[in-house]
Design an enzyme around this catalytic site. Structure first.
Site, PDB file in Angstrom:
ATOM      1  CE  LYS A  20      70.376  -1.232 -18.480  1.00 42.26           C
ATOM      2  NZ  LYS A  20      70.064  -1.016 -17.220  1.00 42.26           N
ATOM      3  NE  ARG A  95      70.324   4.362 -16.322  1.00 43.61           N
ATOM      4  CZ  ARG A  95      71.139   4.178 -16.741  1.00 43.61           C
ATOM      5  NH1 ARG A  95      71.724   4.348 -17.829  1.00 43.61           N
ATOM      6  NH2 ARG A  95      72.064   3.217 -15.497  1.00 43.61           N
ATOM      7  NE  ARG A 134      78.178  -4.667 -13.062  1.00 46.73           N
ATOM      8  CZ  ARG A 134      77.213  -3.686 -13.554  1.00 46.73           C
ATOM      9  NH1 ARG A 134      76.861  -4.232 -14.794  1.00 46.73           N
ATOM     10  NH2 ARG A 134      77.346  -2.474 -12.884  1.00 46.73           N
ATOM     11  NE  ARG A 167      79.568   0.433 -13.553  1.00 47.00           N
ATOM     12  CZ  ARG A 167      78.398   0.337 -13.876  1.00 47.00           C
ATOM     13  NH1 ARG A 167      78.067  -0.355 -15.347  1.00 47.00           N
ATOM     14  NH2 ARG A 167      77.305   1.161 -14.518  1.00 47.00           N
ATOM     15  NE  ARG A 178      74.327   1.553 -10.991  1.00 49.83           N
ATOM     16  CZ  ARG A 178      75.180   0.692 -11.392  1.00 49.83           C
ATOM     17  NH1 ARG A 178      76.066   0.071 -10.389  1.00 49.83           N
ATOM     18  NH2 ARG A 178      74.886   0.070 -12.565  1.00 49.83           N
TER      19      ARG A 178
HETATM   20  P1  AMP Z   1      75.426   2.647 -16.773  1.00 54.04           P
HETATM   21  O1  AMP Z   1      76.793   2.456 -17.294  1.00 54.04           O
HETATM   22  O2  AMP Z   1      74.614   2.083 -17.836  1.00 54.04           O
HETATM   23  O3  AMP Z   1      74.344   1.605 -15.719  1.00 54.04           O
HETATM   24  O4  AMP Z   1      75.498   3.757 -16.168  1.00 54.04           O
HETATM   25  C1  AMP Z   1      76.053   4.471 -15.571  1.00 54.04           C
HETATM   26  C2  AMP Z   1      76.056   5.734 -14.658  1.00 54.04           C
HETATM   27  O5  AMP Z   1      75.504   7.008 -16.049  1.00 54.04           O
HETATM   28  C3  AMP Z   1      74.576   6.162 -13.839  1.00 54.04           C
HETATM   29  O6  AMP Z   1      74.079   5.143 -12.786  1.00 54.04           O
HETATM   30  C4  AMP Z   1      74.316   7.372 -14.480  1.00 54.04           C
HETATM   31  O7  AMP Z   1      74.685   7.933 -13.059  1.00 54.04           O
HETATM   32  C5  AMP Z   1      75.274   7.738 -16.144  1.00 54.04           C
HETATM   33  N1  AMP Z   1      74.373   7.634 -16.740  1.00 54.04           N
HETATM   34  C6  AMP Z   1      74.227   6.920 -17.555  1.00 54.04           C
HETATM   35  N2  AMP Z   1      73.315   6.629 -18.826  1.00 54.04           N
HETATM   36  C7  AMP Z   1      72.585   8.109 -17.955  1.00 54.04           C
HETATM   37  C8  AMP Z   1      71.433   8.301 -19.022  1.00 54.04           C
HETATM   38  N3  AMP Z   1      70.382   8.053 -19.579  1.00 54.04           N
HETATM   39  N4  AMP Z   1      70.807   9.410 -18.260  1.00 54.04           N
HETATM   40  C9  AMP Z   1      71.349   9.400 -16.590  1.00 54.04           C
HETATM   41  N5  AMP Z   1      72.516   8.709 -16.470  1.00 54.04           N
HETATM   42  C10 AMP Z   1      73.062   7.995 -16.940  1.00 54.04           C
END
Ligand code: AMP
Length: 238
Positions: A20, A95, A134, A167, A178
């Site tokens: 994404k 999400r 990653r 990360r 996740r």
């Molecule tokens: P990402 O970088 O999009 O994979 O997000 C990393 C982490 O941030 C996720 O595993 C969640 O803990 C939190 N997070 C990011 N976006 C959201 C969202 N829309 N709703 C809830 N948690 C989020």
């Protein structure tokens, strides 16, 4: 002919590791609109130790979703900034169904029309390798993958020589959480957006360039310059 986006709000949707971020960044550059990643914003808040970061940190590191009220507030505040007036790209938001309803209301209030949702479909075994492999350069942000696109020298950025980082939530346990959160909370959004006729499927198992070509074709509308244009983001082509 002029190229413009089919919708003011583009949503990049899919499981963690679907690509994404990579695809959203490319479309943002192509059309000159902001790329809004709630994950990046939350990680920045954690780094800066703001109240938001302190509230979100534990859940993020264990791979759980952060509460809807917190994330929806972060997204709404970002979308309200002037650089989003002609359009924006959401990566990692919404999400949950609660977040999707919140966004629907927000878009309606702002008279922006329906979002266009790009769903990147990727095989679950590929996802595990993409997340586990990653690595990111902390200086320039370039993303590598130790299986598919490794740096020339082990764990060092090709561009600026900085040691690559992993990360905090790219470890095995957090990856499992996740993917589980995605299945339980996020996957229902496929039906939510499909029923509304807003979801476009893309095969995310291909190379980033191939996926990018398909994504650009789906989000772009070509317009005859002689016709009046209502609104939206435009890009002139030769
Ligand atoms: P990402 O970088 O999009 O994979 O997000 C990393 C982490 O941030 C996720 O595993 C969640 O803990 C939190 N997070 C990011 N976006 C959201 C969202 N829309 N709703 C809830 N948690 C989020």
């Amino acid at each position: 002919m002029t190229k413009r986006l089919k919708a003011q709000a583009l949503i990049f949707f899919g499981p963690p590791g679907a690509g994404k971020g990579t695809q959203a960044r490319a479309v943002a550059v192509e059309f000159g609109i902001p790329h809004i990643s709630t994950g990046d914003m939350l990680r920045e808040a954690v780094r800066a130790q703001t109240p938001l970061g302190l509230a979100a940190r534990a859940r993020m590191e264990s791979g759980e979703l952060v509460a809807d009220e917190i994330v929806s507030g972060v997204a709404a505040e970002r979308i309200a900034r002037p650089d989003c007036k002609d359009g924006f790209i959401l990566d990692g938001f919404p999400r949950t169904v609660g977040q999707a309803r919140f966004l629907d209301e927000l878009l309606k209030e702002q008279g922006r029309g329906q979002p266009l949702v790009i769903y990147l479909r990727v095989d679950s075994e590929v996802l595990a390798q993409r997340l586990g492999g990653r690595r990111t350069c902390p200086i320039c942000g370039h993303v590598y993958n130790m299986y598919f696109s490794p740096p020339l020298r082990d764990e060092v950025c090709d561009i600026d020589g900085a040691p690559l980082v992993r990360r905090a939530d790219d470890n095995e346990e957090a990856i499992r959480h996740r993917l589980a959160s995605y299945c339980a909370m996020t996957r229902p959004l496929i039906d939510y957006y499909r029923e509304r006729g807003l979801l476009y499927d893309v095969d995310g198992d291909r190379t980033p360039e191939e996926v990018g070509g398909n994504v650009i074709a789906l989000v772009t509308q070509e317009e005859d310059d002689r016709l009046p244009v209502q609104s939206g983001n435009r890009k002139a082509t030769s």
